[in-house]
Design a protein around this motif. Structure first.
Motif, PDB file in Angstrom:
ATOM      1  N   ASP A  75       0.865  -1.347  -0.015  1.00  0.00           N
ATOM      2  CA  ASP A  75       0.084  -0.005  -0.048  1.00  0.00           C
ATOM      3  C   ASP A  75       0.782   1.370  -0.029  1.00  0.00           C
ATOM      4  O   ASP A  75       2.201   1.262   0.228  1.00  0.00           O
ATOM      5  CB  ASP A  75      -0.917   0.178   1.273  1.00  0.00           C
ATOM      6  N   LEU A  76       0.352   2.335  -0.480  1.00  0.00           N
ATOM      7  CA  LEU A  76       1.184   3.735  -0.325  1.00  0.00           C
ATOM      8  C   LEU A  76      -0.089   4.591   0.008  1.00  0.00           C
ATOM      9  O   LEU A  76      -1.214   4.455  -0.199  1.00  0.00           O
ATOM     10  CB  LEU A  76       1.395   3.805  -2.121  1.00  0.00           C
ATOM     11  N   LYS A  77       0.633   5.941   0.428  1.00  0.00           N
ATOM     12  CA  LYS A  77      -0.095   6.902   0.933  1.00  0.00           C
ATOM     13  C   LYS A  77       0.347   8.147   0.071  1.00  0.00           C
ATOM     14  O   LYS A  77       1.539   8.022  -0.609  1.00  0.00           O
ATOM     15  CB  LYS A  77       0.244   7.295   2.485  1.00  0.00           C
ATOM     16  N   THR A  78      -0.103   9.522   0.091  1.00  0.00           N
ATOM     17  CA  THR A  78       0.076  10.406  -0.796  1.00  0.00           C
ATOM     18  C   THR A  78       1.466  10.731  -0.468  1.00  0.00           C
ATOM     19  O   THR A  78       2.169  11.003  -1.323  1.00  0.00           O
ATOM     20  CB  THR A  78      -1.055  11.626  -0.749  1.00  0.00           C
ATOM     21  N   GLU A  79       2.034  10.825   0.704  1.00  0.00           N
ATOM     22  CA  GLU A  79       2.952  11.462   1.437  1.00  0.00           C
ATOM     23  C   GLU A  79       4.173  10.456   0.704  1.00  0.00           C
ATOM     24  O   GLU A  79       5.302  10.975   0.492  1.00  0.00           O
ATOM     25  CB  GLU A  79       3.035  11.053   2.911  1.00  0.00           C
ATOM     26  N   ASP A  80       3.940   9.297   0.538  1.00  0.00           N
ATOM     27  CA  ASP A  80       5.106   8.389  -0.198  1.00  0.00           C
ATOM     28  C   ASP A  80       5.387   8.920  -1.461  1.00  0.00           C
ATOM     29  O   ASP A  80       6.657   8.947  -1.824  1.00  0.00           O
ATOM     30  CB  ASP A  80       4.439   6.906  -0.153  1.00  0.00           C
ATOM     31  N   LEU A  85       8.932  12.356  -5.330  1.00  0.00           N
ATOM     32  CA  LEU A  85       9.056  13.707  -5.891  1.00  0.00           C
ATOM     33  C   LEU A  85      10.295  14.438  -5.186  1.00  0.00           C
ATOM     34  O   LEU A  85      10.878  15.166  -6.161  1.00  0.00           O
ATOM     35  CB  LEU A  85       7.783  14.574  -5.901  1.00  0.00           C
ATOM     36  N   CYS A  86      10.259  14.605  -3.863  1.00  0.00           N
ATOM     37  CA  CYS A  86      11.173  15.240  -3.192  1.00  0.00           C
ATOM     38  C   CYS A  86      12.778  14.753  -3.571  1.00  0.00           C
ATOM     39  O   CYS A  86      13.747  15.641  -3.782  1.00  0.00           O
ATOM     40  CB  CYS A  86      11.140  15.291  -1.582  1.00  0.00           C
ATOM     41  N   ALA A  87      12.629  13.187  -3.676  1.00  0.00           N
ATOM     42  CA  ALA A  87      14.019  12.902  -3.774  1.00  0.00           C
ATOM     43  C   ALA A  87      14.566  12.848  -5.442  1.00  0.00           C
ATOM     44  O   ALA A  87      15.433  12.925  -5.634  1.00  0.00           O
ATOM     45  CB  ALA A  87      13.931  11.120  -3.383  1.00  0.00           C
ATOM     46  N   LEU A  88      13.426  13.123  -6.151  1.00  0.00           N
ATOM     47  CA  LEU A  88      13.703  13.503  -7.551  1.00  0.00           C
ATOM     48  C   LEU A  88      14.216  14.797  -7.832  1.00  0.00           C
ATOM     49  O   LEU A  88      14.232  15.400  -9.029  1.00  0.00           O
ATOM     50  CB  LEU A  88      12.598  12.819  -8.436  1.00  0.00           C
ATOM     51  N   ASN A  89      14.156  15.597  -6.691  1.00  0.00           N
ATOM     52  CA  ASN A  89      14.440  17.198  -6.662  1.00  0.00           C
ATOM     53  C   ASN A  89      13.577  17.751  -7.297  1.00  0.00           C
ATOM     54  O   ASN A  89      13.901  19.039  -8.006  1.00  0.00           O
ATOM     55  CB  ASN A  89      15.897  17.222  -7.315  1.00  0.00           C
ATOM     56  N   TYR A  90      12.256  17.592  -7.278  1.00  0.00           N
ATOM     57  CA  TYR A  90      11.205  18.501  -7.799  1.00  0.00           C
ATOM     58  C   TYR A  90      11.103  19.730  -6.815  1.00  0.00           C
ATOM     59  O   TYR A  90      11.372  19.581  -5.583  1.00  0.00           O
ATOM     60  CB  TYR A  90       9.758  17.747  -7.812  1.00  0.00           C
ATOM     61  N   THR A  91      10.729  20.984  -7.213  1.00  0.00           N
ATOM     62  CA  THR A  91      10.706  22.011  -6.744  1.00  0.00           C
ATOM     63  C   THR A  91       9.238  21.905  -5.862  1.00  0.00           C
ATOM     64  O   THR A  91       8.546  21.404  -6.262  1.00  0.00           O
ATOM     65  CB  THR A  91      10.644  23.257  -7.475  1.00  0.00           C
ATOM     66  N   MET A  92       9.363  22.747  -4.803  1.00  0.00           N
ATOM     67  CA  MET A  92       7.739  22.886  -4.128  1.00  0.00           C
ATOM     68  C   MET A  92       6.831  23.291  -5.149  1.00  0.00           C
ATOM     69  O   MET A  92       5.646  22.806  -4.848  1.00  0.00           O
ATOM     70  CB  MET A  92       8.089  23.450  -2.880  1.00  0.00           C
ATOM     71  N   PRO A 109      12.664  12.640   2.206  1.00  0.00           N
ATOM     72  CA  PRO A 109      12.765  12.430   0.418  1.00  0.00           C
ATOM     73  C   PRO A 109      13.096  11.018   0.528  1.00  0.00           C
ATOM     74  O   PRO A 109      14.035  10.429   1.183  1.00  0.00           O
ATOM     75  CB  PRO A 109      13.849  13.195   0.103  1.00  0.00           C
ATOM     76  N   SER A 110      12.698  10.189  -0.556  1.00  0.00           N
ATOM     77  CA  SER A 110      13.064   9.030  -0.651  1.00  0.00           C
ATOM     78  C   SER A 110      12.732   8.357  -1.805  1.00  0.00           C
ATOM     79  O   SER A 110      11.645   8.517  -2.695  1.00  0.00           O
ATOM     80  CB  SER A 110      12.013   7.823   0.379  1.00  0.00           C
ATOM     81  N   PRO A 111      13.894   7.817  -2.828  1.00  0.00           N
ATOM     82  CA  PRO A 111      13.230   7.546  -3.898  1.00  0.00           C
ATOM     83  C   PRO A 111      12.646   5.867  -4.071  1.00  0.00           C
ATOM     84  O   PRO A 111      12.291   5.523  -5.225  1.00  0.00           O
ATOM     85  CB  PRO A 111      14.908   7.233  -4.664  1.00  0.00           C
TER      86      PRO A 111
END
Length: 189
Positions: A75-80, A85-92, A109-111
């Motif tokens: 299972d996954l949540k939105t935060e995952d 996206l954070c780990a992939l260096n997307y901007t806020m 952040p987690s890939p």
């Protein structure tokens, strides 16, 4: 034609299991699919007539009946997804455009996604990739699962622990998947 079939099966699963998240439904469909045809032979890659690889076949042929009772799901949540996206260096600003929310922060952040399939990346300085994955028991009763690995050329793979014992429905347990890049040695010479 796989997209409308998969979407229809997902809709049927959502009606039968309204408490399941979209990630749970996707996991149930992926982990209960099969890769053999109606003669029990491997599904063929139409391009070359050979058995289809995971990149050609994906998770396989969806089995709606089995997907109703998959036993375990990832299972996954939105935060995952935000952590990815954070780990992939997307901007806020980019993350807010995707999520349509300003409430998320890049605190973890987690890939890695808790997903039923994965790709392991290796670089010149590190020949091992470890993933921590969490399973949720959606079955009705106590059950034990033991890992079973198929050998893969050029890789050493290990699951820790090798056995998970679930005692109740919706119980979550994690395991570590260790993947080591093992140089291929041709022993036929």
């Amino acid at each position: 034609m796989s997209c409308p079939h998969a979407a229809g099966i997902a809709a049927l699963l959502k009606v039968a299991r309204p408490e399941w998240s979209p990630a749970t439904i996707r996991s149930a469909m992926m982990t209960t699919s099969y890769s053999t045809d109606n003669t029990f032979s491997p599904i063929q890659d139409i391009g070359n007539g050979k058995p289809a690889t995971p990149l050609a076949i994906g998770a396989g042929h969806v089995d709606p009946d089995k997907a109703l009772d998959p036993g375990l799901v990832y299972d996954l949540k939105t935060e995952d997804y935000v952590n990815l996206l954070c780990a992939l260096n997307y901007t806020m600003k980019q993350i807010q455009a995707i999520t349509r929310s300003s409430s998320y922060v890049c605190s973890n952040p987690s890939p890695d996604l808790n997903y039923p399939s994965f790709i392991a990346f290796f670089n010149a300085n590190d020949s091992q990739s470890d993933l921590i994955l969490t399973l949720t028991n959606v079955g009705e009763r106590m059950t034990t699962y033991v890992s079973k690995l198929s050998p893969m050329e050029g890789l050493k793979v290990r699951v820790v622990p090798e056995k998970l014992v679930f005692t109740e429905r919706y119980e979550k347990q994690s395991y570590k998947l260790e993947i080591e890049d093992a140089p291929y040695i041709d022993v036929s010479k």
